[in-house]
Every structure is written in C-alpha cells, then in structure tokens.
Design a protein around this motif. Structure first.
Motif, PDB file in Angstrom:
ATOM      1  N   PRO A 256      40.329   4.105  -2.786  1.00  0.00           N
ATOM      2  CA  PRO A 256      40.377   4.344  -4.235  1.00  0.00           C
ATOM      3  C   PRO A 256      39.226   3.604  -4.924  1.00  0.00           C
ATOM      4  O   PRO A 256      38.876   2.481  -4.530  1.00  0.00           O
ATOM      5  N   VAL A 257      38.656   4.198  -5.938  1.00  0.00           N
ATOM      6  CA  VAL A 257      37.537   3.581  -6.657  1.00  0.00           C
ATOM      7  C   VAL A 257      37.785   3.695  -8.153  1.00  0.00           C
ATOM      8  O   VAL A 257      38.505   4.572  -8.633  1.00  0.00           O
ATOM      9  N   ASP A 258      37.150   2.779  -8.894  1.00  0.00           N
ATOM     10  CA  ASP A 258      37.101   2.842 -10.356  1.00  0.00           C
ATOM     11  C   ASP A 258      35.704   3.312 -10.754  1.00  0.00           C
ATOM     12  O   ASP A 258      34.704   2.751 -10.290  1.00  0.00           O
ATOM     13  N   THR A 259      35.647   4.320 -11.572  1.00  0.00           N
ATOM     14  CA  THR A 259      34.363   4.907 -11.947  1.00  0.00           C
ATOM     15  C   THR A 259      33.976   4.511 -13.365  1.00  0.00           C
ATOM     16  O   THR A 259      34.820   4.181 -14.202  1.00  0.00           O
ATOM     17  N   GLY A 260      32.651   4.580 -13.617  1.00  0.00           N
ATOM     18  CA  GLY A 260      32.101   4.305 -14.946  1.00  0.00           C
ATOM     19  C   GLY A 260      31.519   5.569 -15.549  1.00  0.00           C
ATOM     20  O   GLY A 260      32.157   6.613 -15.577  1.00  0.00           O
ATOM     21  N   ILE A 261      30.277   5.474 -15.973  1.00  0.00           N
ATOM     22  CA  ILE A 261      29.653   6.637 -16.614  1.00  0.00           C
ATOM     23  C   ILE A 261      29.241   7.654 -15.556  1.00  0.00           C
ATOM     24  O   ILE A 261      29.118   7.335 -14.363  1.00  0.00           O
ATOM     25  N   MET A 262      29.023   8.880 -16.012  1.00  0.00           N
ATOM     26  CA  MET A 262      28.666   9.968 -15.105  1.00  0.00           C
ATOM     27  C   MET A 262      27.352  10.581 -15.545  1.00  0.00           C
ATOM     28  O   MET A 262      27.163  10.930 -16.719  1.00  0.00           O
ATOM     29  N   GLY A 263      26.400  10.649 -14.585  1.00  0.00           N
ATOM     30  CA  GLY A 263      25.122  11.287 -14.853  1.00  0.00           C
ATOM     31  C   GLY A 263      25.166  12.760 -14.519  1.00  0.00           C
ATOM     32  O   GLY A 263      26.233  13.375 -14.405  1.00  0.00           O
ATOM     33  N   ASP A 264      23.976  13.345 -14.324  1.00  0.00           N
ATOM     34  CA  ASP A 264      23.916  14.762 -14.001  1.00  0.00           C
ATOM     35  C   ASP A 264      24.519  15.056 -12.630  1.00  0.00           C
ATOM     36  O   ASP A 264      25.258  16.039 -12.457  1.00  0.00           O
ATOM     37  N   THR A 265      24.218  14.208 -11.639  1.00  0.00           N
ATOM     38  CA  THR A 265      24.691  14.469 -10.276  1.00  0.00           C
ATOM     39  C   THR A 265      25.414  13.279  -9.658  1.00  0.00           C
ATOM     40  O   THR A 265      26.011  13.424  -8.592  1.00  0.00           O
ATOM     41  N   ARG A 266      25.368  12.114 -10.310  1.00  0.00           N
ATOM     42  CA  ARG A 266      25.949  10.921  -9.711  1.00  0.00           C
ATOM     43  C   ARG A 266      26.870  10.232 -10.713  1.00  0.00           C
ATOM     44  O   ARG A 266      26.757  10.413 -11.928  1.00  0.00           O
ATOM     45  N   VAL A 267      27.779   9.415 -10.160  1.00  0.00           N
ATOM     46  CA  VAL A 267      28.746   8.721 -10.984  1.00  0.00           C
ATOM     47  C   VAL A 267      28.725   7.238 -10.625  1.00  0.00           C
ATOM     48  O   VAL A 267      28.533   6.868  -9.455  1.00  0.00           O
ATOM     49  N   GLU A 268      28.891   6.405 -11.637  1.00  0.00           N
ATOM     50  CA  GLU A 268      28.871   4.950 -11.437  1.00  0.00           C
ATOM     51  C   GLU A 268      30.174   4.495 -10.787  1.00  0.00           C
ATOM     52  O   GLU A 268      31.264   4.939 -11.159  1.00  0.00           O
ATOM     53  N   ILE A 269      30.072   3.582  -9.798  1.00  0.00           N
ATOM     54  CA  ILE A 269      31.225   2.997  -9.128  1.00  0.00           C
ATOM     55  C   ILE A 269      31.363   1.556  -9.594  1.00  0.00           C
ATOM     56  O   ILE A 269      30.462   0.733  -9.378  1.00  0.00           O
ATOM     57  N   LEU A 270      32.487   1.260 -10.234  1.00  0.00           N
ATOM     58  CA  LEU A 270      32.711  -0.096 -10.736  1.00  0.00           C
ATOM     59  C   LEU A 270      33.357  -0.993  -9.676  1.00  0.00           C
ATOM     60  O   LEU A 270      33.035  -2.186  -9.593  1.00  0.00           O
ATOM     61  N   SER A 271      34.259  -0.425  -8.891  1.00  0.00           N
ATOM     62  CA  SER A 271      34.920  -1.219  -7.858  1.00  0.00           C
ATOM     63  C   SER A 271      35.531  -0.279  -6.828  1.00  0.00           C
ATOM     64  O   SER A 271      35.707   0.911  -7.084  1.00  0.00           O
ATOM     65  N   GLY A 272      35.863  -0.833  -5.662  1.00  0.00           N
ATOM     66  CA  GLY A 272      36.518  -0.049  -4.615  1.00  0.00           C
ATOM     67  C   GLY A 272      35.725   0.002  -3.330  1.00  0.00           C
ATOM     68  O   GLY A 272      36.291  -0.032  -2.243  1.00  0.00           O
ATOM     69  N   ILE A 273      34.400   0.121  -3.416  1.00  0.00           N
ATOM     70  CA  ILE A 273      33.533   0.117  -2.234  1.00  0.00           C
ATOM     71  C   ILE A 273      32.306  -0.737  -2.544  1.00  0.00           C
ATOM     72  O   ILE A 273      32.013  -1.033  -3.703  1.00  0.00           O
ATOM     73  N   LYS A 274      31.605  -1.101  -1.498  1.00  0.00           N
ATOM     74  CA  LYS A 274      30.437  -1.961  -1.639  1.00  0.00           C
ATOM     75  C   LYS A 274      29.173  -1.218  -1.212  1.00  0.00           C
ATOM     76  O   LYS A 274      29.236  -0.160  -0.578  1.00  0.00           O
ATOM     77  N   GLU A 275      28.059  -1.825  -1.564  1.00  0.00           N
ATOM     78  CA  GLU A 275      26.772  -1.253  -1.203  1.00  0.00           C
ATOM     79  C   GLU A 275      26.643  -1.181   0.322  1.00  0.00           C
ATOM     80  O   GLU A 275      27.041  -2.098   1.039  1.00  0.00           O
TER      81      GLU A 275
END
Length: 474
Positions: free
Chosen positions: A426-445
């Motif tokens: 499960p992840v928490d998302t932030g803003i959404m661009g044209d093709t990608r979405v920001e990940i706030l938490s849940g997975i790491k780089e």
C-alpha cells in the motif's frame, strides 16, 4: 440417509481437489511483466486541463433603452472608439415632442403655483385687516361698557334725589334715557365684536385653503418636473454613446432598422458589442473533480485553436465558487466551474470568441519519488489492527465463523517484485503529473515495481510468480 451424506461428502472432497489443482496450476503460471525501478524525479508538475474561449476583460453589449428607428450610424465593425463617442442615433421625433409637451405642462403648473402664492398674500392681508377690526370692536365694547357703568351710576343718583323730591322729573327722565341709550350702545358694540370675530375666522379658513392649494400646486410642479426629467432622459437616450474605449467587435444593426429595448439581456436586442482588447482573458470550464486544486495566481498555458503553433502564458485571476448554471433545456451529469486566466502579452491576432484550451499548473514538486500512473492498482485485503492489510491466510475454521473474519477494505498500492514473486505494498500518493504520480510513503527508492502490461496488472494477486519481460528505464 447415510448414503446421501457419504455421496455429498465425496462431492465436496472432489470439489476441493479440483479447486486445489486449479489454484496450484494458477500459482504455477509465471506472468510476464514489465518493471521499473522507483527513483527520484527531478520535477513533477500537476496540471488541470480545461477548455473555453477567449474574451476581453472589459466588454459591453449595447442595447437600446427606447424603441425607434436607427437614423444614423457613425462607426462600423472593427473601428476603434473612445469613451463618450456618439455611436448611433435613434429617431427622436416622438420623444422630443413629448419633452416639449412636458415643458409646457410644467410652465402651466408653475403659473398656477405662483397664482396660489399670490392668493396666500391676499388672504394674509385680509386676516390682518380682520384682526384689526376685532381689536377696534373690542375697544368699542370696552368703551360702551364704561359708558353703561357711568349712566347706571348717574341714574341711581338721580333716582334717589327724585324720590327725595330734590330734583324734577325731567332731570330724572333724562338720566333714565341716558341709561337706556348706554345699554343699547353696549349691545351694539358686542354684536359688532362678534361679527368681526366671525369675519376673522372666515378669513383664516380662506387663508388655510389658499395654503393647501399652494401645496397642491407645488406637488403638481414637482410631479411635472419629474415627468420632464423622464422625457429629457428618454430624449438623451436617442443618442447612444460609447461607455468605454475599445473596438467594435460585433455590429448587429443597420440604418433604417428598428431598435428594440432589451429585456433580461436578450441577445436579439443587442445593437453592438464593444470590447477593450488591451486586457485579454481565457474563460474556461474546469471539472468539479479538479476545481479544488485551482487557486488564484497559478500559472497557466493557453493554446488557441486559431494559433496552433503558439503557446500563451497567463495567470488565474478568478475561480468560480459555484457551478455553472445550465439552461433549462440542457442536461449534464458532471458539474463544471468557471475559471478566468488573464493572458500575458496577448498577440494582436486574438479575437473574442476564439476557442482555446488551458493547462493550469496547480502544484510543482522537486526531487520526489514517483511511479507511473498505470502502476497504481487497488486490491481488497482484511484490515489489521494497525489499519494495514493482512496478507496471511485465514486461520482454519475462521471462514465458517463470520465474527472471526476481520473487516475488509480496498487499498491503493503497487506490486513490488522480490525473488521472482510480487508483493502488494500500500502507498500514499501526492500530486499527479501527466504520466507519473508522487509517492509519499509505502515504498523506497530502488524498489522494482510492476509497471505493465495493464492486462496482467488487472489480474495480478499478492504472491504470484512473475518473470520480467522488460525493464523500463526512468
């Protein structure tokens, strides 16, 4: 009965074997997936797209306030006008005649008012005269009363002397005659006073009537003055002047056509449209799901259909607070809100009414973790005590006990590839661009996630075996 139970148990056992074989076969399949390593994106921009049209910031749709035939047009469509310029003229014959008639009626009312005022002056003089007459009558009454007292005293003395035989009868009768004359003079004076008082009351009533008549005349004067101002206002509206400086963008009337007063901004009553093209705006309609992200001052890119190879910059200057109201004949499920974008340095070729699209930048993030939008998926899991998903198999017998089954909930997340299998995170998302979405938490780089294909992602479950068919580079 026992035989039926044995047969039913055998069928259930056979069904369990079939399910187990099916699940085993399912788990034995290896899905081909596309993957991508989670990494930092230098810049992620969230945008809201909307469509609308170009319009000037200031414009006016001129409509006539009186009916009449257009007798003169001083400009044509495309001409530039300044504030106060005479644009057109409507036949003034009827309104001018009405104005002259109202002027004559006003003069008559003023004359009547002056006559009433003169009558007041006359009646005031009459009241003063009658007040003097009352004062004279009161003085005469006082004098007659004094004369009566003297005559009464003289008569009383002569009567006593006559009774004592000290004066003659002639002297006594003279005193008696004087007393009778004094009494008559008093009655006459009293009657004269009453007459003077009555005359004064009549004069005061006539003065009050004259004052009321003057007030009525003044009211008629004020009424006629108001009617004259109305007529003069209508006469002035036969000449229509420009309320602002700008360009005539639309002309809907010609000389000889009849101007009709507009009601409720009726388009059919519009004579012309004047627009100040120094400040140009794009008025667009934003969907209700995106309007919460739009704020005053945000940057926007405007693309005009008539200028396909040119992008125009602007900023949001107005955000609607209520949904756009549709006409009664129109229906629309989704609601939209008006947003106004003021253009910076608009080109000269822009014209009001041109169709356009806008991309409003609602948020920007620098150096943030992102994943492809198609990587996000939703799966249902039991909810654990910490609010997260429970991925372990249920305890034996809990399937038959509804109270032992935890609450289930849908989680948004991604599938991470680990040791040839996928695990749902499960992840928490932030803003959404044209093709990608920001990940706030849940997975790491650095985590390797499944990014496709969509058909596989749709059916993928936690713990499935996968084989990387292609790894995308970010």
């Amino acid at each position: 009965m026992k035989r039926k139970i044995i047969i039913a148990a055998s069928l259930l056992a056979l069904l369990a074997v079939i399910v187990a074989v099916s699940v085993g076969a399912r788990r034995g399949e290896v899905a081909l997936v596309e993957t991508e390593s989670v990494s930092l994106t230098p810049e992620l921009v969230a945008k809201v797209s909307a469509t609308g049209q170009i319009r000037p910031k200031e414009y006016v749709e001129l409509q006539a306030e009186i009916a009449g035939v257009v007798t003169a047009l001083h400009f044509k469509e495309g001409d530039r006008v300044e504030r106060g310029d005479v644009l057109l003229q409507i036949d003034p014959v009827q309104t001018e005649s009405e104005t002259r008639a109202q002027e004559a009626i006003l003069e008559a009312s003023l004359a009547e008012s002056r006559n009433q005022f003169a009558q007041i002056s006359v009646q005031e003089s009459n009241v003063r005269r009658d007040q003097s007459a009352v004062a004279v009558a009161e003085a005469e009454l006082d004098r007659a009363a004094q004369q009566l007292r003297l005559a009464q005293a003289n008569f009383d003395r002569r009567q006593q002397l006559f009774e004592d035989n000290l004066v003659s009868r002639d002297i006594y009768e003279v005193a008696q005659t004087e007393l009778i004359n004094a009494e008559g003079a008093l009655k006459t004076a009293r009657a004269r006073l009453e007459q003077a008082v009555a005359q004064l009351r009549v004069a005061q009533v006539v003065l009050e009537q004259a004052s009321l008549g003057h007030e009525a005349a003044l009211s008629r004067v004020r009424q006629q003055q108001a009617m004259l101002r109305r007529s003069q206002d209508l006469l002035s509206k036969t000449v229509i002047r420009s309320p602002l400086g700008g360009v005539i963008t639309q002309m809907h009337v010609e000389v000889g056509e009849r101007a009709v007063p507009g009601t409720l901004n009726s388009p059919a009553a519009t004579l012309m449209v004047i627009a100040d093209l120094s400040v140009i705006e794009a008025e667009v309609e934003v969907d209700e799901t995106d309007i919460v992200d739009v704020e005053f001052g945000q940057e926007a890119i405007i693309k005009v259909d008539a200028l396909p190879n040119q992008e125009l910059k602007g900023r949001v200057t107005e955000v609607g607070t209520s949904a756009i109201q549709l006409a009664a004949s129109q229906t629309r499920e989704a609601k939209e809100f008006k947003v106004v974008v003021q253009l910076e340095n608009p080109p000269g070729g822009l014209r009001p009414g041109l169709s356009c699209t806008s991309e409003i930048t609602t948020a920007t993030r620098l150096k943030v973790l992102t994943v492809p939008i198609q990587s996000l998926t939703i799966r249902e899991f039991p909810v654990g005590p910490d609010g997260g998903p429970i991925k372990e198999a249920p305890k034996p017998g809990s399937e038959r006990d509804p109270e032992a089954q935890p609450e289930r909930k849908e989680f948004e997340g991604v599938f991470v590839v680990e040791n040839g299998k996928v695990e749902f995170y499960p992840v928490d998302t932030g803003i959404m661009g044209d093709t990608r979405v920001e990940i706030l938490s849940g997975i790491k780089e650095g985590a390797v996630i499944v990014s496709g294909p969509y058909r596989t992602l749709r059916t993928l479950t936690d713990g499935d075996a996968v084989k990387i068919d292609r790894e995308r580079k970010t």
